[in-house]
Design a protein around this motif. Structure first.
Motif, short mmCIF file in Angstrom:
data_model
loop_
_atom_site.label_atom_id
_atom_site.label_comp_id
_atom_site.label_asym_id
_atom_site.label_seq_id
_atom_site.Cartn_x
_atom_site.Cartn_y
_atom_site.Cartn_z
N PHE A 7 52.57 -20.33 -7.06
CA PHE A 7 51.26 -20.37 -7.32
C PHE A 7 50.35 -21.35 -6.73
O PHE A 7 50.58 -22.45 -6.94
CB PHE A 7 51.56 -20.76 -9.08
N TYR A 13 44.50 -16.51 -9.46
CA TYR A 13 45.38 -16.75 -10.83
C TYR A 13 44.78 -16.23 -11.96
O TYR A 13 45.30 -15.69 -12.90
CB TYR A 13 46.19 -18.20 -10.80
N SER A 21 47.03 -14.51 -19.88
CA SER A 21 47.97 -15.77 -20.39
C SER A 21 47.20 -16.08 -21.78
O SER A 21 47.35 -16.53 -22.76
CB SER A 21 47.57 -16.94 -19.46
N GLY A 44 53.59 -27.24 -17.04
CA GLY A 44 53.36 -26.06 -16.19
C GLY A 44 52.00 -25.32 -16.38
O GLY A 44 51.87 -24.17 -16.55
N GLY A 46 49.43 -24.86 -14.84
CA GLY A 46 48.76 -23.96 -13.76
C GLY A 46 47.38 -24.29 -13.62
O GLY A 46 47.15 -25.39 -13.35
N THR A 49 44.56 -22.71 -17.65
CA THR A 49 43.97 -21.66 -18.73
C THR A 49 44.37 -21.77 -20.00
O THR A 49 43.40 -21.93 -21.17
CB THR A 49 44.12 -20.21 -18.22
N ASP A 67 51.77 -29.94 -13.52
CA ASP A 67 52.21 -28.49 -12.91
C ASP A 67 52.57 -29.18 -11.42
O ASP A 67 52.08 -30.07 -10.75
CB ASP A 67 51.09 -27.60 -12.83
N PRO A 68 53.46 -28.68 -10.77
CA PRO A 68 54.16 -28.89 -9.57
C PRO A 68 53.12 -28.65 -8.32
O PRO A 68 53.18 -29.05 -7.27
CB PRO A 68 55.35 -28.30 -9.17
N ASP A 91 56.67 -32.35 -12.61
CA ASP A 91 57.80 -31.23 -12.71
C ASP A 91 58.44 -31.35 -14.28
O ASP A 91 58.80 -32.49 -14.91
CB ASP A 91 58.98 -31.68 -11.77
N ALA A 92 58.73 -30.17 -14.83
CA ALA A 92 59.25 -30.16 -16.14
C ALA A 92 60.70 -30.58 -16.17
O ALA A 92 61.03 -31.20 -17.45
CB ALA A 92 59.19 -28.67 -16.56
N ALA A 108 53.46 -22.35 -21.46
CA ALA A 108 52.91 -21.39 -21.56
C ALA A 108 53.23 -20.36 -20.41
O ALA A 108 52.75 -20.85 -19.12
CB ALA A 108 51.44 -21.25 -21.65
N LEU A 109 54.31 -19.50 -20.50
CA LEU A 109 54.61 -18.64 -19.31
C LEU A 109 55.17 -19.30 -18.11
O LEU A 109 55.16 -19.32 -16.98
CB LEU A 109 53.44 -17.92 -18.55
C1 LIG Z 1 52.70 -18.12 -15.10
S1 LIG Z 1 52.12 -19.85 -14.39
C2 LIG Z 1 51.58 -20.27 -16.14
C3 LIG Z 1 50.52 -21.22 -16.01
C4 LIG Z 1 49.84 -21.49 -17.39
N1 LIG Z 1 50.76 -22.24 -18.28
C5 LIG Z 1 49.35 -20.33 -17.94
O1 LIG Z 1 49.38 -20.04 -19.18
O2 LIG Z 1 48.34 -19.72 -17.36
C6 LIG Z 1 53.72 -20.52 -14.26
C7 LIG Z 1 53.52 -21.96 -13.77
O3 LIG Z 1 54.56 -22.89 -13.83
C8 LIG Z 1 54.55 -23.46 -12.94
N2 LIG Z 1 56.10 -24.22 -12.59
C9 LIG Z 1 56.76 -23.87 -11.77
N3 LIG Z 1 58.04 -24.59 -11.62
C10 LIG Z 1 57.85 -25.54 -12.57
C11 LIG Z 1 58.54 -26.80 -13.07
N4 LIG Z 1 59.67 -27.12 -12.51
N5 LIG Z 1 57.93 -27.56 -13.77
C12 LIG Z 1 56.76 -27.23 -14.35
N6 LIG Z 1 55.98 -26.25 -14.02
C13 LIG Z 1 56.45 -25.28 -13.14
C14 LIG Z 1 53.85 -22.94 -11.61
O4 LIG Z 1 53.43 -23.85 -10.64
C15 LIG Z 1 52.93 -22.17 -12.56
O5 LIG Z 1 51.73 -22.79 -12.54
#
Ligand SMILES: C[S@@+](CC[C@H](N)C(=O)[O-])C[C@H]1O[C@@H](n2cnc3c(N)ncnc32)[C@H](O)[C@@H]1O
Length: 259
Positions: A7, A13, A21, A44, A46, A49, A67-68, A91-92, A108-109
């Motif tokens: 992402f 996005y 979302s 995360g 993103g 949003t 978010d990463p 990072d989560a 969220a997602l």
């Molecule tokens: C589908 S997007 C969701 C973004 C936002 N939460 C939303 O609802 O629109 C997934 C997000 O997870 C993040 N992500 C991926 N690996 C992750 C990790 N290890 N820790 C935290 N976030 C992560 C991605 O960078 C991306 O922004």
């Protein structure tokens, strides 16, 4: 499939996934029914949003969003400019916050992108106070809930591989529930959330949906005739002509529990 879903563009996005979302996020937040003036971590986040929905609807006293992706964080931090909201790369699986800091931790997602979802959940539990709430929602990947399922189904029909979120198996409603229960959370509840999004016509649905970082790079690299075949098969399966609107149904599984 080794290809990674990345992402990197907050603006595209927003059109592709941000709209989806927010449709799920509204129902999810109603179900979560959080108190106002509380402290939150949105993991995360993103392009921000969902952070914006929490901020606008639940008046947090503080919201930390991580978010990463530096590109997404850059977009998000221009989206909400407030002393109560802070965005940073993180990072989560390794949250840079002390224990018992927040009232609410949410994803969220995101959980299906975390390499070891159980570690992500234990990190949420660590940073949330006793009595606080841990929650998440993810598209039901194997149940057919993803917003790009209409196109993915045709890629599968033609044996064209495309990447899934690396921990997609966590997205089943029973797996989410057992992940929360096994982490020791209390009063665990799950819910499926269904949403519809209407596109002006098939061309708009196709253009927006193929900007997804999962199927987009796959579709754009197909030989022209195969790409055309996937597009035609998708339109036929949806049963719409060029002038009709296209309504897509998607569904996500949500979970919540108390620390
Ligand atoms: C589908 S997007 C969701 C973004 C936002 N939460 C939303 O609802 O629109 C997934 C997000 O997870 C993040 N992500 C991926 N690996 C992750 C990790 N290890 N820790 C935290 N976030 C992560 C991605 O960078 C991306 O922004």
């Amino acid at each position: 499939m080794e290809q990674e879903i990345k992402f990197q563009d907050g603006e595209s996005y927003e059109q592709w996934m941000g709209v989806w979302s927010q449709l799920v996020g509204d129902q999810f937040l109603d179900w979560l029914s959080p108190e106002t003036a509380k402290t939150w971590i949105d993991i995360g986040c993103g392009n921000g949003t969902f952070t914006e929905q929490i901020y606008n609807q639940h008046d947090p006293s503080e919201i930390q969003a991580i978010d990463p992706s530096p590109e997404q964080i850059d977009f998000a931090s221009r989206r909400i400019v407030s002393k109560r909201a802070s965005f940073q790369v993180g990072d989560a699986m390794d949250l840079e916050f002390e224990a018992d800091r927040f009232d609410y931790a949410t994803m969220a997602l995101v959980l299906f992108f975390v390499p070891t979802p159980e570690v992500g959940v234990s990190e949420m539990i660590r940073v949330v106070k006793p009595g606080g709430v841990i929650s998440a929602y993810v598209w039901d990947v194997f149940g057919g809930g993803l917003p790009m399922e209409a196109i993915s189904a045709q890629l599968r029909n033609l044996d064209i591989p495309h990447p899934l979120a690396p921990s997609a198996e966590v997205s089943g409603i029973h797996t989410l529930e057992s992940t929360w229960l096994e982490a020791g959370l209390k009063e665990v509840e799950v819910k499926q959330i269904s949403v519809n999004r209407t596109f002006e016509n098939f061309e708009q649905f196709w253009d927006i949906t193929t900007s997804s970082p999962s199927i987009g790079p796959v579709v754009s690299k197909l030989p022209a005739d195969v790409g055309h075949q996937v597009k035609t098969m998708t339109q036929d399966a949806l049963g719409v002509d060029d002038s009709q609107t296209v309504t897509i149904h998607a569904f996500a599984n949500a979970v919540k529990g108390i620390v």
